[in-house]
Write an enzyme that holds these catalytic residues in place. Structure first.
Site, short mmCIF file in Angstrom:
data_model
loop_
_atom_site.label_atom_id
_atom_site.label_comp_id
_atom_site.label_asym_id
_atom_site.label_seq_id
_atom_site.Cartn_x
_atom_site.Cartn_y
_atom_site.Cartn_z
N ASP A 240 0.80 -1.23 0.00
CA ASP A 240 0.00 0.00 0.00
C ASP A 240 0.83 1.27 0.00
O ASP A 240 1.30 1.71 -1.04
CB ASP A 240 -0.97 -0.02 1.19
CG ASP A 240 -2.01 -1.14 1.06
OD1 ASP A 240 -1.78 -2.05 0.24
OD2 ASP A 240 -3.03 -1.10 1.75
N GLU B 75 -4.45 -6.60 12.97
CA GLU B 75 -3.93 -6.45 11.61
C GLU B 75 -2.43 -6.15 11.63
O GLU B 75 -1.65 -6.71 10.86
CB GLU B 75 -4.69 -5.33 10.91
CG GLU B 75 -4.34 -5.14 9.46
CD GLU B 75 -5.12 -4.00 8.83
OE1 GLU B 75 -5.03 -3.84 7.60
OE2 GLU B 75 -5.83 -3.25 9.55
#
Length: 828
Positions: free
Chosen positions: A566, A798
């Site tokens: 990302d 996460e």
């Protein structure tokens, strides 16, 4: 004479003039004739030239249109190779043990079949003290539950889940029993308890439901006009069945429990709107009136008047039971084709079955991972069991169409209908399939159940189109689509994702049946060729991720979602000249795995081995990606180190419009130039992570030193994603875009680091002892922090803070964070 001269002179000129005029006229006539003769030819030539030009333009336009049409057609054309998954192999006859399952990971508790139009079952609950707005159904971080997740789940036969909602504790359990031709029977048990001192027990409503989606029939069977005792029904995939709602009992015993009962029968506009249907049907006009106890008003389903926007296409039958905990409620499903069952799977029989399955799960877990033999205490073993179970309980079966678009297309189009059996990263935030996540998921599931993992890998490869492309994010069906922001629905056909499925395939390879590999191989070749064709870099043996953010001025550093990392810093100004190190290393791994598969099958492996050798050439790797000024491997591209975000003042308001708000925009203080990107982090480690560096590489000491440096990547909780002294460490990417892969600790990359360090520690080389030392320290840090955070928060996360170790991002995240089980087992 003179007179003659004059005569001649007088007449001569006239004559000469007349004669000259005659010649000119003749010449003019000849020219006119020639022009008349040439004119049509010249016009015809001009017309021919114009026609040819028009034809060329028309042909070019037609060719462009054909190219667009062809690209559009191939975009939505499935790959022509035979499917990797044999037709019918997921059905109840071919795979009865996996036909039913908890394949609805986005709900707290529910089951369905692996069918395109599945019958679905599920649980909702409502603490009456919260009113109708407190209805729980789909996993939402905003619900604020302090804990939920599977404690035991074997992926097939049974599961035990714990849910903590304020002072309410729910334990959900299920067991399946084989039999018949439609996947057999199953039973649920839901046990409710509350924590609190004195006073009347709070009222709790449990809603058990069954719903169809476009096909099948449901018939309610009522007792006393208000209690839904059972539902009988028929669907194409299940044949006849009976769903029975047993009366609740007190606690874990069999004493009957006083309860109020209500039921709802409604036309459903779609499975994705079941929560709205129930919430809109609630009314507080009902009274809970146990004998000799105070009367209390509560919410119950009353009447459903429809929802705007969508026509009904399915049926919903719901059984509401309202009571005071502690209590236990059971539901049984019995297949009409299962004959000779020993009795209903409820009460003592259900307890016995749960006990047998739990014992078998614990034995199998120890045989598989050996954590008891390694000396882990019971609490940490239970933590590891929960991590594996939450991943298995997060398996989902999805069916629907992706929304896809090719670069030459003006509008997106729906892909063909497809089915996908896959694990999901997060039941609350990412309850759908992600291509690069799935390879990490399957590293763990392949160790637990190789046959299940092979099935998942085959499902993913069967999503491939004629070009060899697999969309990186799978959003199939309305329930999946309802959990995705609109801007992320569209999948672009030039965008890749790391081929991590090949990591899992490499683990599966030694014991994989040859017919399985034979079915996969054409698709693996097409996938590999697609990467080489579409993600090639500017120089031979270089690669570049496509699909970076197209408006770089909006971002401190334009994101590269295709890489999976990302917002990890890349070249500040995206250009075709970029060379991406991580993709090059992924392609080296892909070449290695393709060669291994080809050799197993007796297929030509030479081109794959040749590419593997070329991409593993350490000298060439250094020339292309070693940044001397950074002392590390790095990306290369058009880059400026002098970039920042600054506030742009609000523009003056236009007449009749509100003023615009100030916003952060990128400021470039030094022009970019071709150079290495000064970002030391996970990308820098990829030659080590995928073990391309030779054990005697002169660059290996610097890579190990960067890993162990607390100023750079080392933390007490694992390796951080970006060095603390890197320019973009923990920097926001936009006003609304906080740092993501810019410092946090991510478990999947730490797993790859431990896997690599274990390999280097076992190989002859000057860094062998150093690698072993780093391995021991890093493994201890990662396991200790993940267990500590789970014990404190109740979840896997996460990613984790590099400064405090606290869980961050979404939760529960038993996707690749569940790799901690393999780390504890030292199974790489």
């Amino acid at each position: 004479m003179a007179g003659e001269r004059r005569r001649r002179g007088g007449e001569g000129p006239r004559e000469r003039t007349r004669e000259r005029g005659t010649r000119r006229e003749r010449e003019r006539e000849r020219e006119q004739q020639q022009q008349q003769q040439r004119g049509p030819g010249r016009g015809r030539a001009a017309l021919v030239v114009a026609a040819a030009a028009a034809l060329a333009l028309g042909l070019a336009a037609a060719a462009a249109e054909w190219k667009r049409w062809s690209a559009a057609a191939r975009l939505v054309t499935p790959h022509p190779a035979p499917p990797a998954l044999p037709p019918g192999s997921t059905g109840p006859l071919a795979s009865p043990q996996r036909f039913w399952g908890t394949y609805r990971p986005h709900v707290y508790f529910g089951m369905k079949t692996r069918s395109p139009r599945a019958l679905v079952t599920g649980l909702m609950w409502l603490r009456q003290s919260e009113g109708g707005g407190g209805l729980r159904h789909t996993c939402e971080q905003s619900d604020g539950l302090s804990r939920y997740g599977w404690l035991m789940h074997d992926g097939e036969n049974f599961g035990v889940q714990e849910i903590r909602d304020g002072d309410l504790s729910l334990k959900t359990e299920f067991v399946k029993r084989p039999g018949g031709e439609h996947g057999g029977d199953w039973s649920w048990r839901v046990t409710a308890r509350t924590e609190g001192a004195g006073g009347p027990a709070p009222l709790l409503s449990l809603f058990f439901y069954v719903a169809t989606d476009g096909q099948g029939t449901l018939r309610p069977h009522l007792e006393n006009g208000t209690r839904l005792a059972a539902v009988t029904g028929t669907t194409e995939e299940l044949g006849d069945f009976t769903l029975t709602f047993l009366r609740p009992t007190a606690g874990s015993g069999e004493d009957p429990k006083y309860a109020s009962y209500h039921y709802l029968e409604a036309a459903s506009p779609g499975l994705h709107r079941l929560t709205e249907v129930v919430r809109s049907s609630l009314s507080d006009r009902f009274v809970f009136a146990p004998p000799g106890r105070p009367r209390r008003r509560f919410f119950a389903v009353d009447a459903f008047r429809g929802l705007p926007g969508e026509a009904p296409r399915g049926r919903l039958l719901l059984h509401q039971v309202t009571l005071e905990p502690p209590s236990t409620a059971e539901v049984t499903f019995e297949s009409g084709s299962a004959a000779g069952r020993p009795g209903r799977l409820a009460g003592a029989a259900l307890s016995a079955a749960l006990g047998r399955h739990a014992a078998a799960f614990e034995r199998r877990f120890e045989e598989t991972f050996g954590l008891g033999r390694k000396g882990f205490p019971p609490a940490q073993r239970r933590f590891a069991q929960a991590a594996l179970s939450e991943l298995l309980g997060g398996l989902g079966y999805f069916h629907g169409r992706s929304l896809v678009q090719a670069p030459l297309q003006e509008r997106p189009v729906p892909a063909p209908e497809a089915a996908l059996f896959t694990a999901v990263p997060s039941r609350s935030f990412f309850p759908r399939g992600f291509l690069w996540d799935e390879g990490f998921h399957q590293l763990l599931l392949a160790r637990w159940d190789p046959a299940l993992s092979r099935e998942v890998v085959a499902h993913w490869l069967d999503l491939m189109n004629a070009e060899g492309w697999i969309p990186r994010e799978q959003i199939l069906g309305e329930e999946a689509r309802a959990k995705v922001p609109p801007e992320f629905l569209l999948q672009h056909s030039e965008t890749a994702n790391p081929p991590t499925l090949l990591l899992a395939l490499q683990r599966l390879l030694p014991a994989a049946p040859p017919p399985f590999l034979r079915r996969l191989f054409p698709r693996l070749r097409a996938w590999y060729d697609w990467y080489n064709r579409t993600q090639a870099g500017p120089l031979p043996l270089t690669f570049r991720w496509r699909g970076r953010d197209p408006q770089p001025e909006r971002f401190l550093n334009p994101k590269t979602l295709a890489s999976g990392l990302d917002d990890y810093p890349r070249a500040s100004h995206p250009s075709p000249e970029e060379r991406h190190l991580d993709l090059r290393c992924w392609m080296a791994l892909a070449s290695r795995v393709l060669a291994e598969v080809a050799e197993r099958l007796g297929e030509p492996a030479g081109p794959y081995r040749e590419m593997e050798r070329a991409l593993s050439d350490n000298e060439l790797l250094e020339r292309l990606h070693w940044a001397p000024e950074l002392g590390a491997f790095a990306d290369y591209g058009n880059h400026s180190a002098a970039v920042g975000l600054r506030w742009q003042p609000a523009a003056p308001p236009a007449p009749g419009r509100p003023p615009s708000a100030p916003r952060l925009v990128r400021e470039v203080r030094e022009a970019p130039r071709p150079r290495f990107v000064e970002a030391l982090g996970y990308v820098s480690l990829f030659p080590l992570l995928l073990q391309l560096l030779r054990p005697d590489s002169p660059r290996l000491p610097a890579v190990l030193a960067a890993m162990r440096s607390e100023r750079q990547l080392w933390t007490p909780f694992g390796l951080r994603s970006l060095a603390r002294d890197s320019p973009l460490y923990m920097r926001r990417n936009t006003q609304h875009d906080p740092p993501y892969w810019r410092g946090s600790v991510w478990v999947n990359i730490n797993y790859l680091a431990l896997r690599a360090l274990s390999g280097y520690a076992g190989a002859e080389g000057p860094q062998r002892e150093r690698a072993a030392e780093l391995y021991r320290e890093l493994r201890h840090n990662l396991v200790a922090n993940l267990y500590r955070q789970y014990a404190e928060s109740g979840f896997l996360w996460e990613h984790y803070s590099d400064s405090t170790g606290r869980g961050q991002g979404c939760h529960p995240f038993a996707g690749w964070s569940a790799l901690v089980v393999l780390v504890m087992a030292e199974d790489y």
